[in-house]
Structures are given as C-alpha cells and as structure tokens.
Design an enzyme around this catalytic site. Sequence first.
Site: not given
Length: 481
Positions: A330, A427
């Site tokens: 991310c 994630h």
Amino acid sequence: MTKALMIQGTGSNVGKSMLVAGLARACVRRGLKVAPFKPQNMSNNAAVTADGGEIGRAQALQALACGLAPHTDMNPVLLKPESETGAQVVVQGQRFATTGALGYGKLKAQLLPKVLESFERLKSGVDLVLVEGAGSPAEINLRPGDIANMGFAEAARVPVVLAGDIDRGGVIAQLVGTQAVLPPEDAGRIKGYLVNKFRGDPRLFEAGDAEIARRTGWAALGVLPWFADGWRLPAEDVLDIASQAGGAIKVAVPQLARIANFDDLDPLSAEPEVTVEIVPPGRPLPADASLVLIPGSKSTIGDLNFFRAQGWDIDLKAHLRRGGRVLGICGGYQMLGREIADPEGLEGKPGTVDGLGLLDVTTVLEPAKTLALTEATWVETGDAVQGYEIHLGRTQGPDCARNWLTVGDRPEGAVSADGLVQGTYLHGLFSSDRFRAGYLAGLGAENAGESHSQQVEDTLDTLAAHMEAHLDIDALLALAE
C-alpha cells in the site's frame, strides 16, 4: 429484549479490547448472540467491512469472537491520525471530515446521533451488545460532548464495568481515583470493576481487592491473571508484534511515523521460523534481514520523508546489494516508485515528490478512496489470496507489467527487473496460508503455513476459558441492562 454492558478502562491500553473479545467469545460459548460496539475509536489499523466501509481492527477481532462479519455499525466513529494535531474522521465507515482536536470537539454533537443510530441497528437480532470505551472516563476535561465513554453510556443508558491495569502499578489509585474525580451521576453508572493483567498468584491481591470494593461500593468481579497467549491475537499496537521472538528468517519492518494497517505482520510473527523486527526511528535496518517489508501509511509522502530522515533509504540500497528482498504494501508500495504526485494537496501542499526509485512506477494520489475486500491469485503458483484494499491513488508504470498478483482479469502489483523488489496494494495477503507458506519458502522456511485463522480461533477460546476461570462472568452479565 437486547441487553448491553460497557467495559471502560482507567486509562489507555488497560486491555479493554481483549476483555471485550474474550467476554464475547465466553458469551457465545454459553449460547448467547452477541455483537461488539465501540462508539469512537482512534486507530490507523483499520479493517475493511463487507458493507464497503472501515472500522477499527480491534472491533473486527471482536466480531470474529462473536461469530459475526465486521460491520461499520460496530465502530461508527473512527479517528485516523494524520499528524500530531489532526485526524481524518470516518463516520459509519466513510470519510466524514479532516479536522484538528479543537474542530473535532465541535463535531461531536453531530456525531452522537450517528453513534446511537448504529447502536440501535446493532441491537437488532442479538441478545447482548458489549460496548468498549476509549481512553478513560477520568479525563473529565473531555466530558462535555463526550461520545466515547460516559457521554455514550448516559445517552444509551448502558451500565458500566471499569477495568484497571495492575501491571502498570497503582491499580487501587486507578480505580478509586476514577470514582473520586467523576461527577456523581457518572460514577453511579459504574456497577462493578475488575483488575486486569495480574502476574503471579491472584490471591496475593485479595486485601487490595477488598479495599477497592470497600472504598467504591462497586461489585468486585475478579482479578484476571496475565494472558500469556495474547500475542497470538491480532495486535492493536505495532510494538506488540515485536514482543515475541521467532526463528532465523528475519523480516525487518521500519516503524513509520504514520504506520497503518500493519495486520499484514500478524501471520508472519506467528510463524515459528520467522522473527518480525520492528525497527524504531534512529536505528538502522538490520544487515541480516531476509526481507524488508515497508508497511502501509496514513500519510505516504510524510512517511517517505520520515523514512529518508532515518537513513533507511541508504540501508535499503545496501540490503538490495546483499541480495535481500523488499516488499512494499500500500503506502510502502507507493514509496518504492519513482515519484508520488499529489495534485490536489491531499497530504499537504500540492506537488510531486521523488520516491525511493526501486520500482519503475509512479503514483497519483486522488480523493476517491478504494475500500474493498479482494480475492486475488498469486501468479507464481495459482494459489488464491484473500485480502483487502484501503488506499488513495493509482500506481502505473513499466514494472506493473511484471505483476505478481491478479484480481480477476486485472493485474495487481509490480516487480523490479531483478525480481528483488515487489509492491502491492493488497493488505492481508499473508493471512492466506498457502501463499504465506510459498512466499516464506522463497526466504528459506521449511514448515510454514499452518492455519493462522484457526490459531486465532483457538486463542479466542483459550481467552474465554481464562476469563471464565478467574472472573465472575455470571455476576458481570447480571449487570447488563
């Protein structure tokens, strides 16, 4: 009729989240339908919900303890710090505002109706709602407009049990002192108390426990010994992950100033062959790391500057020269690229900054936030990978052509030409056991990949039994209204 009970604490980190999770699982084992609720949470460790929003990670664990899917009503107000004085305000799962502490105080009157709305919806179809407070009700300077502790308890007419933390010392003063500073009507909402995190034989505290009961008049619900397996549950604080030593495969994680969504590390830290080392500011990245994992960030550009200020950019290049591997997730993925453009000033002044230059990609930050539960495929093996996306921005460039994941027909992630640097927006991918086993095998692990989800379930059951053995659960539930 649905009952409710609120667990408040004498301070932050007294164990409220774990107490609610363990009590929830204990009640489920007794045949009750239970839901967790936290009116206001402050955390950058968020979970994405099936209804397309985000809540605090602790409430997602509590939902699991209840046998429920996480829902935005379980944590209607989530504060996500972006600086020392400002935070993003998420209401019922969606971004509502960005404000400083003084501005947030003015917002709270608008937020209480939303909190009560979520609470009423959550009550439908369950026997019991377990509510977690935030910080301490003894912070009476914050009482006007409060929605996190006594303000909510008053508005929703929910009785309170107060938890003290004996491990930090002064638990008698914590509990008795809280009663002393509270306005009488707030103190009257507390019906009982418990003492958490006792190390040793709880019988040694019998005289102290009796003194608290005598001075407060509250019901004594028990002294809970330290729960040694707590590290096996998803961590609330990134430093909790570093508390358990592992094996020879070292995963080094720079502790970013605005680190976010570090639940990626929980399954890795549970592997016996892996040591997750959280590297604090001012310390170099370890030279013996097998993998440097750059985690998510609530403020990518700010944390990129922070990363460089620690000299970690130099350490990272040395790590790659030694043949080490790098993974950015991310915000960490965005930092690894050539540049990050912020044309609308979402993270400060509009402009473009140079990235670390280890992936041939560029990122453009955009206002629309991606929030999604995601099913992906690991290109190398075809294994399914479950995870979630929670980010601002688009990342494109030549290294995206060497994607190592796919989401349906969409390529996901990027890999450097030499194969040592990888990035992804996904994630939670290490929660997928087959992927984790294969990825760690590439670092030298031989026996990784036991079910992480089952380990968490088993630990919740152990926690529930621990609480049943040491707390008067019957008396505690009798306080619910």
